[in-house]
Design a protein around this motif. Sequence first.
Motif, PDB file in Angstrom:
ATOM      1  N   SER A 191      -2.099  -2.957  10.770  1.00 33.80           N
ATOM      2  CA  SER A 191      -2.894  -3.312  11.942  1.00 33.80           C
ATOM      3  C   SER A 191      -4.075  -4.218  11.584  1.00 33.80           C
ATOM      4  O   SER A 191      -4.570  -4.943  12.430  1.00 33.80           O
ATOM      5  CB  SER A 191      -3.381  -2.055  12.660  1.00 33.80           C
ATOM      6  OG  SER A 191      -4.071  -1.211  11.762  1.00 33.80           O
ATOM      7  N   LEU A 192      -4.495  -4.207  10.339  1.00 32.11           N
ATOM      8  CA  LEU A 192      -5.590  -5.090   9.952  1.00 32.11           C
ATOM      9  C   LEU A 192      -5.078  -6.457   9.511  1.00 32.11           C
ATOM     10  O   LEU A 192      -5.856  -7.379   9.277  1.00 32.11           O
ATOM     11  CB  LEU A 192      -6.413  -4.453   8.818  1.00 32.11           C
ATOM     12  CG  LEU A 192      -7.183  -3.191   9.194  1.00 32.11           C
ATOM     13  CD1 LEU A 192      -7.774  -2.540   7.970  1.00 32.11           C
ATOM     14  CD2 LEU A 192      -8.274  -3.516  10.201  1.00 32.11           C
ATOM     15  N   GLY A 193      -3.763  -6.556   9.379  1.00 26.77           N
ATOM     16  CA  GLY A 193      -3.182  -7.854   9.032  1.00 26.77           C
ATOM     17  C   GLY A 193      -3.498  -8.314   7.618  1.00 26.77           C
ATOM     18  O   GLY A 193      -3.376  -9.495   7.303  1.00 26.77           O
ATOM     19  N   ASN A 194      -3.897  -7.390   6.763  1.00 25.08           N
ATOM     20  CA  ASN A 194      -4.257  -7.771   5.394  1.00 25.08           C
ATOM     21  C   ASN A 194      -3.235  -7.237   4.395  1.00 25.08           C
ATOM     22  O   ASN A 194      -3.583  -6.792   3.324  1.00 25.08           O
ATOM     23  CB  ASN A 194      -5.648  -7.219   5.051  1.00 25.08           C
ATOM     24  CG  ASN A 194      -5.681  -5.704   5.157  1.00 25.08           C
ATOM     25  OD1 ASN A 194      -4.692  -5.080   5.544  1.00 25.08           O
ATOM     26  ND2 ASN A 194      -6.798  -5.111   4.800  1.00 25.08           N
TER      27      ASN A 194
ATOM     28  N   THR B  35      -2.873  13.059  -4.896  1.00 26.89           N
ATOM     29  CA  THR B  35      -3.177  11.901  -4.059  1.00 26.89           C
ATOM     30  C   THR B  35      -3.405  10.654  -4.895  1.00 26.89           C
ATOM     31  O   THR B  35      -3.904  10.705  -6.008  1.00 26.89           O
ATOM     32  CB  THR B  35      -4.441  12.129  -3.203  1.00 26.89           C
ATOM     33  OG1 THR B  35      -5.585  12.129  -4.049  1.00 26.89           O
ATOM     34  CG2 THR B  35      -4.353  13.431  -2.444  1.00 26.89           C
ATOM     35  N   MET B  36      -3.005   9.538  -4.310  1.00 24.93           N
ATOM     36  CA  MET B  36      -3.102   8.247  -4.989  1.00 24.93           C
ATOM     37  C   MET B  36      -4.180   7.384  -4.332  1.00 24.93           C
ATOM     38  O   MET B  36      -4.477   7.559  -3.148  1.00 24.93           O
ATOM     39  CB  MET B  36      -1.752   7.529  -4.913  1.00 24.93           C
ATOM     40  CG  MET B  36      -0.623   8.259  -5.625  1.00 24.93           C
ATOM     41  SD  MET B  36      -0.933   8.463  -7.396  1.00 24.93           S
ATOM     42  CE  MET B  36      -0.766   6.770  -7.947  1.00 24.93           C
ATOM     43  N   PRO B  37      -4.723   6.433  -5.080  1.00 32.94           N
ATOM     44  CA  PRO B  37      -5.734   5.541  -4.498  1.00 32.94           C
ATOM     45  C   PRO B  37      -5.117   4.702  -3.377  1.00 32.94           C
ATOM     46  O   PRO B  37      -3.916   4.435  -3.393  1.00 32.94           O
ATOM     47  CB  PRO B  37      -6.135   4.635  -5.665  1.00 32.94           C
ATOM     48  CG  PRO B  37      -5.564   5.255  -6.885  1.00 32.94           C
ATOM     49  CD  PRO B  37      -4.431   6.113  -6.473  1.00 32.94           C
ATOM     50  N   LEU B  38      -5.943   4.290  -2.464  1.00 34.14           N
ATOM     51  CA  LEU B  38      -5.475   3.395  -1.412  1.00 34.14           C
ATOM     52  C   LEU B  38      -5.599   1.964  -1.912  1.00 34.14           C
ATOM     53  O   LEU B  38      -6.648   1.578  -2.429  1.00 34.14           O
ATOM     54  CB  LEU B  38      -6.322   3.578  -0.155  1.00 34.14           C
ATOM     55  CG  LEU B  38      -6.302   4.970   0.461  1.00 34.14           C
ATOM     56  CD1 LEU B  38      -7.270   5.034   1.632  1.00 34.14           C
ATOM     57  CD2 LEU B  38      -4.904   5.341   0.894  1.00 34.14           C
ATOM     58  N   LEU B  39      -4.549   1.225  -1.770  1.00 35.44           N
ATOM     59  CA  LEU B  39      -4.585  -0.173  -2.205  1.00 35.44           C
ATOM     60  C   LEU B  39      -5.423  -0.974  -1.210  1.00 35.44           C
ATOM     61  O   LEU B  39      -5.248  -0.871  -0.003  1.00 35.44           O
ATOM     62  CB  LEU B  39      -3.164  -0.741  -2.274  1.00 35.44           C
ATOM     63  CG  LEU B  39      -3.023  -2.138  -2.837  1.00 35.44           C
ATOM     64  CD1 LEU B  39      -3.380  -2.149  -4.320  1.00 35.44           C
ATOM     65  CD2 LEU B  39      -1.619  -2.671  -2.636  1.00 35.44           C
ATOM     66  N   VAL B  40      -6.328  -1.759  -1.748  1.00 30.91           N
ATOM     67  CA  VAL B  40      -7.145  -2.589  -0.867  1.00 30.91           C
ATOM     68  C   VAL B  40      -6.292  -3.766  -0.387  1.00 30.91           C
ATOM     69  O   VAL B  40      -5.380  -4.218  -1.085  1.00 30.91           O
ATOM     70  CB  VAL B  40      -8.418  -3.055  -1.611  1.00 30.91           C
ATOM     71  CG1 VAL B  40      -8.075  -4.000  -2.719  1.00 30.91           C
ATOM     72  CG2 VAL B  40      -9.408  -3.685  -0.657  1.00 30.91           C
ATOM     73  N   GLY B  41      -6.577  -4.235   0.822  1.00 32.86           N
ATOM     74  CA  GLY B  41      -5.765  -5.296   1.414  1.00 32.86           C
ATOM     75  C   GLY B  41      -6.069  -6.663   0.822  1.00 32.86           C
ATOM     76  O   GLY B  41      -6.942  -6.822  -0.020  1.00 32.86           O
TER      77      GLY B  41
ATOM     78  N   GLY C 252       0.823  -1.201   0.000  1.00 33.78           N
ATOM     79  CA  GLY C 252       0.000   0.000   0.000  1.00 33.78           C
ATOM     80  C   GLY C 252       0.862   1.257   0.000  1.00 33.78           C
ATOM     81  O   GLY C 252       0.609   2.193  -0.752  1.00 33.78           O
ATOM     82  N   HIS C 253       1.910   1.244   0.820  1.00 35.58           N
ATOM     83  CA  HIS C 253       2.813   2.393   0.851  1.00 35.58           C
ATOM     84  C   HIS C 253       3.515   2.578  -0.486  1.00 35.58           C
ATOM     85  O   HIS C 253       3.819   3.696  -0.893  1.00 35.58           O
ATOM     86  CB  HIS C 253       3.892   2.208   1.916  1.00 35.58           C
ATOM     87  CG  HIS C 253       3.382   2.098   3.310  1.00 35.58           C
ATOM     88  ND1 HIS C 253       3.592   0.998   4.094  1.00 35.58           N
ATOM     89  CD2 HIS C 253       2.643   2.948   4.057  1.00 35.58           C
ATOM     90  CE1 HIS C 253       3.034   1.180   5.271  1.00 35.58           C
ATOM     91  NE2 HIS C 253       2.435   2.351   5.270  1.00 35.58           N
ATOM     92  N   THR C 254       3.788   1.471  -1.152  1.00 35.35           N
ATOM     93  CA  THR C 254       4.618   1.573  -2.354  1.00 35.35           C
ATOM     94  C   THR C 254       3.880   2.248  -3.503  1.00 35.35           C
ATOM     95  O   THR C 254       4.521   2.733  -4.423  1.00 35.35           O
ATOM     96  CB  THR C 254       5.120   0.190  -2.834  1.00 35.35           C
ATOM     97  OG1 THR C 254       4.035  -0.574  -3.340  1.00 35.35           O
ATOM     98  CG2 THR C 254       5.832  -0.555  -1.729  1.00 35.35           C
ATOM     99  N   VAL C 255       2.561   2.281  -3.429  1.00 35.39           N
ATOM    100  CA  VAL C 255       1.816   2.956  -4.497  1.00 35.39           C
ATOM    101  C   VAL C 255       2.235   4.423  -4.572  1.00 35.39           C
ATOM    102  O   VAL C 255       2.538   4.951  -5.643  1.00 35.39           O
ATOM    103  CB  VAL C 255       0.290   2.851  -4.267  1.00 35.39           C
ATOM    104  CG1 VAL C 255      -0.463   3.701  -5.272  1.00 35.39           C
ATOM    105  CG2 VAL C 255      -0.160   1.400  -4.348  1.00 35.39           C
TER     106      VAL C 255
END
Length: 395
Positions: free
Chosen positions: A236-239, A220-226, A56-59
């Motif tokens: 923290s969600l472990g996904n 801003t970039m989209p948030l990657l879904v887990g 997610g961070h790498t996006v």
Amino acid sequence: MNENDVPAGAIQEAERLAARSINCEPPGALARKLAEGRPLRVKLGVDPTAPDIHLGHTVVLQKMREFQDAGHTAVLIIGDWTARVGDPSGCSSTRPMLSGEEIDANAETFRRQAFHVLDEARTEVRNNGEWFAGMGLAEVVSLASRATVNQLLRRNDFATRMAEDRPLSVLELLYPLMQGYDSVMVEADVELGGTDQLFNLMLGREVQARYGVPTQVCLTMPLLVGTDGVQKMSKSLGNYIAVSDPPQEQFGKAMSISDETMPEYFRLLFPAEPGPDGHPAEAKRRLGRLIADRFHGPGAGEAAERHFNIVTRDRGAPEEIPLVVLAPGDPVHLPAVLVDHLGVASRSEARRLIQQGAVSLDGEAVREADVARARLDGAVLKAGKRRFARLRVTP
RNA sequence: GGGGGGAUGCCCGAGUGGUCAAAGGGAGCGGUCUGUAAAAUCGCCGGCUCAGCCUACGGAGGUUCGAACCCUCCUCCCCCCA
């Protein structure tokens, strides 16, 4: 510069750099900055609250890399000081503060991992403690005068919390201001972030304006879904799939992504690659290879896939199994071995696994907790789907 | 300042003197199925060399043969009035 004076080349370049973004505010600003023909200072602030960085961070990091590759300057801000405040973004309640040691350790890990994506030679890393640590009350008050509470309360989760009368600390209100001050200090031309950061980035413009410096473009970039396919990827969600996960694990996690979410992974993580086609399982294999290759070097993906085929598809033992030399004693108490060497959480848990037939020796299910020592030498002990050890009995 | 409500296992949430290691759901784990997808389905899900024992229902004491449940004090959270 007037809208009409912006060269077509700059407009095209702006479009290219804003690819896949959710917001690029204000409209036309990026093209105008580019038209100035100098390297832009592109800022990304990170909170060293979670030790590991994930896909997610790498996006956002990749977006930053694109700017680097276009000749611009990446400014990575480690929020070592702001981490003490706790970023309220997307949180319904106040986050706990971290200790200094935790923050330092996390920041170090983050730096190291961020350079899997960023070009270290062309990255300026700054800790915002640099300018916050020594700040006096007078300066804090001065900073506080640059925005109004009204502006801050426009932020959705703040407004909600006010409306529902849930606590909202002054500290949290201060956070966007501090982030904006970062922008002032590093003279940011562009600030990157996830979509959830839009408010903070925009407020940064406000702060810059009040300090009389040029305002930044907010991209801003989209948030990657887990990997659960539901919530955003987060530690923290472990996904999450971590950059530091071993290649086999990255591959395995990629395989477990739902068919529906997979295209998003291709789009955000590998925009240069062809998208998914053919059988979803095949596409996921390719995704898994790409991820492992990116973070562990070319070839890591193929090796990970081989491992996957053997262990998961064929349910066999992997090529390399850690060797465990058993402590003396006969019979051997298996729960102890499982806990000490196979990563099983507790002996009770180990007993349960045995009861459920999930523990095997050379492929044969074990039904009792204590096993004759003679039976174990050279045997492969397996717990659950993919935990293995080759046993050796001390002479 | 006054009045009221609450704190339960990883999370949510029932339980209000024994039958409670604590309903139910979620997460997780192990099976079946399969493409480690989705959906479905069965089982497990505090610890311990485990027919038993130990530790647990915010913390500390107390009442009782017996307490997550009753009493006292403490800590924290929430609501209403001022």
